[in-house]
Design a protein around this motif. Structure first.
Motif, PDB file in Angstrom:
ATOM      1  N   GLU A 140      -5.070  -3.012   6.615  1.00 57.17           N
ATOM      2  CA  GLU A 140      -4.389  -2.590   5.382  1.00 57.17           C
ATOM      3  C   GLU A 140      -5.293  -2.798   4.168  1.00 57.17           C
ATOM      4  O   GLU A 140      -5.394  -1.927   3.301  1.00 57.17           O
ATOM      5  CB  GLU A 140      -3.084  -3.373   5.208  1.00 57.17           C
ATOM      6  CG  GLU A 140      -1.954  -2.908   6.103  1.00 57.17           C
ATOM      7  CD  GLU A 140      -1.371  -1.570   5.672  1.00 57.17           C
ATOM      8  OE1 GLU A 140      -1.703  -1.076   4.578  1.00 57.17           O
ATOM      9  OE2 GLU A 140      -0.589  -0.994   6.444  1.00 57.17           O
ATOM     10  N   ARG A 186       0.817  -1.219   0.000  1.00 60.22           N
ATOM     11  CA  ARG A 186       0.000   0.000   0.000  1.00 60.22           C
ATOM     12  C   ARG A 186       0.842   1.257   0.000  1.00 60.22           C
ATOM     13  O   ARG A 186       0.497   2.257  -0.641  1.00 60.22           O
ATOM     14  CB  ARG A 186      -0.943   0.005   1.214  1.00 60.22           C
ATOM     15  CG  ARG A 186      -1.914   1.190   1.236  1.00 60.22           C
ATOM     16  CD  ARG A 186      -2.849   1.137   2.424  1.00 60.22           C
ATOM     17  NE  ARG A 186      -2.139   1.135   3.698  1.00 60.22           N
ATOM     18  CZ  ARG A 186      -1.676   2.244   4.290  1.00 60.22           C
ATOM     19  NH1 ARG A 186      -1.836   3.430   3.723  1.00 60.22           N
ATOM     20  NH2 ARG A 186      -1.052   2.150   5.454  1.00 60.22           N
ATOM     21  N   ALA A 195      -6.923   0.162   1.854  1.00 63.33           N
ATOM     22  CA  ALA A 195      -6.612   0.183   0.420  1.00 63.33           C
ATOM     23  C   ALA A 195      -7.856   0.094  -0.441  1.00 63.33           C
ATOM     24  O   ALA A 195      -7.788   0.292  -1.661  1.00 63.33           O
ATOM     25  CB  ALA A 195      -5.683  -0.979   0.083  1.00 63.33           C
TER      26      ALA A 195
END
Length: 663
Positions: A580, A214, A584
């Motif tokens: 995460e 990311r 994202a």
């Protein structure tokens, strides 16, 4: 003596069925018997692959004199912590509150009402015998004090299980802080985090890989790569047969505690597969392939499903199967190859383990060596493995645990689509079928089965999360709608029966057996926390179906562990990994195609960031939400790329798909 363990589904309980101790399984009748006899309860908790559990069993529970002490003065209950993680969690909290530490075997003395009043772990035989005498005396002469102490412990346990603490919405800054804290604790020499003993930090490594994808953080990738390399070259990895041991007793991954657990190897398969995808590292690819082979070869059960573990001991001796002396290498390989193997695997005359024996480690890079050296090495490994196969082998705990098989399904599915392994693809689908057909009873999950027979213990939160995540993984690699529907039903049960009402989750259902407290632990332990695994499935299910209510539930639950992720990331790696993906988007990729061998399909899997949901299949499949209403463009395979429910213009070439994802 009545043998009440003979019909148990737990191999750990079956190990104790012939003890002279009059064991009871965990049941209401055992506590009622203690009340009827007016005696305290001994609750002994362990698991089949546990070395010190075996030691205490041989020293104490097989001893006739100690058995008489127990049978005359206690009701003795034997618990498999892997079969009943809820019972284990409650009494482990009590043990830690009383002693400041915990572990297995866990030894708890409790009132007939189940209130613990004295806790510990392993006790040597003489100490244990004296302890039994002291507990009997205290129960007889100081009953009021014992009961009050038990009530105080229960109150402390209840306080430790309180839910509804501080929350903080997931943010980029929070995850950056978590990655920085891991970097500060990183062992720059040996990899990993902290000192000995060292456990494979698979969940933290998966988080770091996603953080790198990311943010582009080179540091996060290097932390993960370095730790992965050091573990793969250490004795914690079986250099001959593949598969990782539970942990290393030293800080350099050299001497393992030899038990091999399904959950560790499933999570490490996932990590090494993703590490290879990102770096192309040949060591990572080899370890991923060998770990997948280990799972299917050594843990597969005749009735379907993967066994829980291989034992730490062989014939009561740690490492008997795995350790070597230089002369044994010479006997197996001849003088020249034996000397070469001793140098490569660091097998020394003094030994790196016990009694002059050494655990095999890989001293130098071999995967990228000259092809002749690689061929010699592979031949040597095969010959040594054949010799090792003639040694006594560790016992196997062959119960099938729903959550751990779910972890394996997800890992095998990822390995299948990224490496093209037909064996992993087939195994992922078959294992998912075992979970769906055997472990779901009347719409609810059961935690364990053995020999094709499902056990009574109800599934806990981690079972629902890991199995739902597994079903979503199989839906993605097959485009079959049944798996998506099955995952949704499990998540609906989790939301309806496990929620705290404040965004988080309890680990047991609201209609489950009532224990001293209702456990709600958001931290990762040997496996992902139940909350983290359910969040992973909620995020994936929302992305695959477009039903935002599931994403909202995931965001609310992740907020309850936000402070934990930021302040103590080593204990929240799986939650951070899920966060995460949520931050994202995650990406949602549908590849409409009449040919699954089209390069566009492989590109979608290889280039999409981890956490992306990908479904490839026939165009405009109404029962597959990601493919519904998505036709071919110009008669060619077409990729539809969305992120957070917002979609880009479809593309038909791998180059354009990569450009979409890079942007």
């Amino acid at each position: 003596m009545v043998n009440r363990l003979a019909d148990a589904t737990s191999p750990y309980l079956l190990q104790h069925r012939d003890n002279p101790v009059d064991w009871w399984p965990w049941c209401d009748e055992a506590f009622a018997e203690a009340g009827k006899r007016d005696v305290p309860v001994l609750i002994s908790v362990g698991y089949a692959a546990c070395h010190w559990c075996h030691v205490m069993a041989h020293e104490s529970f097989e001893d006739e004199a100690i058995a008489r002490q127990l049978n005359d003065n206690f009701v003795a209950i034997k618990v498999d912590r892997e079969e009943r993680p809820d019972v284990d969690a409650v009494y482990m909290t009590a043990t830690q509150a009383m002693t400041g530490q915990g572990g297995w075997p866990m030894t708890v003395f409790a009132t007939p009402g189940g209130d613990p009043f004295y806790c510990g772990t392993y006790f040597p035989k003489q100490h244990f015998s004296r302890l039994l005498t002291s507990v009997v005396k205290a129960w007889r002469d100081e009953r009021d004090g014992v009961v009050k102490q038990g009530a105080a412990v229960v109150e402390a346990v209840g306080g430790a299980q309180l839910v509804g603490g501080p929350t903080a919405a997931i943010s980029a800054q929070m995850l950056a802080t978590a990655a920085r804290r891991l970097a500060e604790e990183h062992d720059e020499t040996a990899g990993g985090f902290g000192g000995a003993p060292k456990f494979p930090p698979h969940m933290n490594l998966l988080f770091l890989l996603r953080h790198h994808e990311r943010t582009g953080s080179a540091t996060a990738l290097e932390l993960a790569r370095h730790t992965g390399e050091q573990m793969a070259r250490g004795g914690i990895y079986d250099q001959l047969a593949g598969g990782f041991a539970r942990y290393s007793v030293d800080a350099h991954w050299t001497v393992p505690h030899f038990e091999k657990m399904l959950y560790d190897n499933a999570l490490l398969l996932r990590f090494y597969t993703q590490l290879w995808r990102l770096t192309g590292d040949v060591l990572a690819r080899r370890v991923a392939d060998e770990t997948a082979e280990f799972l299917l070869r050594d843990l597969g059960t005749p009735a379907g499903g993967l066994a829980s573990a291989l034992d730490a001991d062989t014939d009561g001796v740690e490492g008997l199967t795995y350790a070597w002396m230089p002369e044994q290498l010479t006997e197996a390989l001849g003088a020249e190859d034996g000397a070469w193997a001793a140098d490569l695997f660091q097998v020394t005359p003094g030994g790196t383990f016990e009694h002059g024996r050494s655990v095999l480690v890989l001293a130098r890079d071999i995967d990228a060596a000259d092809p002749q050296i690689v061929a010699r090495w592979r031949d040597m490994r095969a010959r040594l493995l054949a010799v090792r196969a003639g040694r006594p082998q560790p016992a196997r705990d062959d119960k099938v645990v729903a959550a751990w098989n779910g972890l394996a399904v997800t890992a095998l599915a990822e390995h299948a689509v990224l490496t093209g392994s037909a064996a992993s693809h087939r195994a992922a689908v078959e294992l998912a079928g075992v979970l769906a057909d055997r472990h779901i009873v009347d719409g609810r999950l059961r935690r364990v089965s053995r020999d094709g027979r499902v056990g009574e213990p109800a599934g806990v939160l981690e079972d629902y999360g890991c199995v739902a995540e597994a079903f979503l993984a199989v839906h993605q690699i097959t485009a079959q709608p049944r798996w998506l529907r099955a995952a949704g039903r499990l998540l609906d049960v989790a939301l309806a029966h496990f929620g705290t009402g404040t965004g988080g989750f309890y680990d047991t259902a609201d209609d489950a057996e009532k224990l001293l407290t209702r456990p709600a632990d958001p931290t990762d332990n040997a496996t992902p926390s139940g909350l983290a695994s359910v969040c992973a499935a909620l995020v994936g299910y929302a992305a695959l179906t477009g039903q935002t209510a599931y994403r909202e539930a995931a965001d609310a639950a992740l907020a309850t562990v936000g402070p934990l992720i930021e302040g103590h990331p080593r204990f929240a790696g799986y939650s951070a990994m899920v966060a995460e993906a949520a931050l994202a988007g995650p990406y949602e990729i549908a590849v409409a195609t009449d040919d699954l061998a089209d390069p566009l399909v492989a590109t979608a899997w290889r280039e999409a960031p981890a956490g992306t949901v990908v479904v490839a299949g026939a165009p405009d499949l109404p029962e597959v939400p990601l493919l519904a209403g998505r036709p071919l463009i110009g008669g060619r395979a077409t990729a539809y790329v969305c992120r957070g429910f917002v979609c880009d213009r479809p593309v038909t070439t791998p180059q354009d798909l990569i450009a979409r994802l890079d942007r």
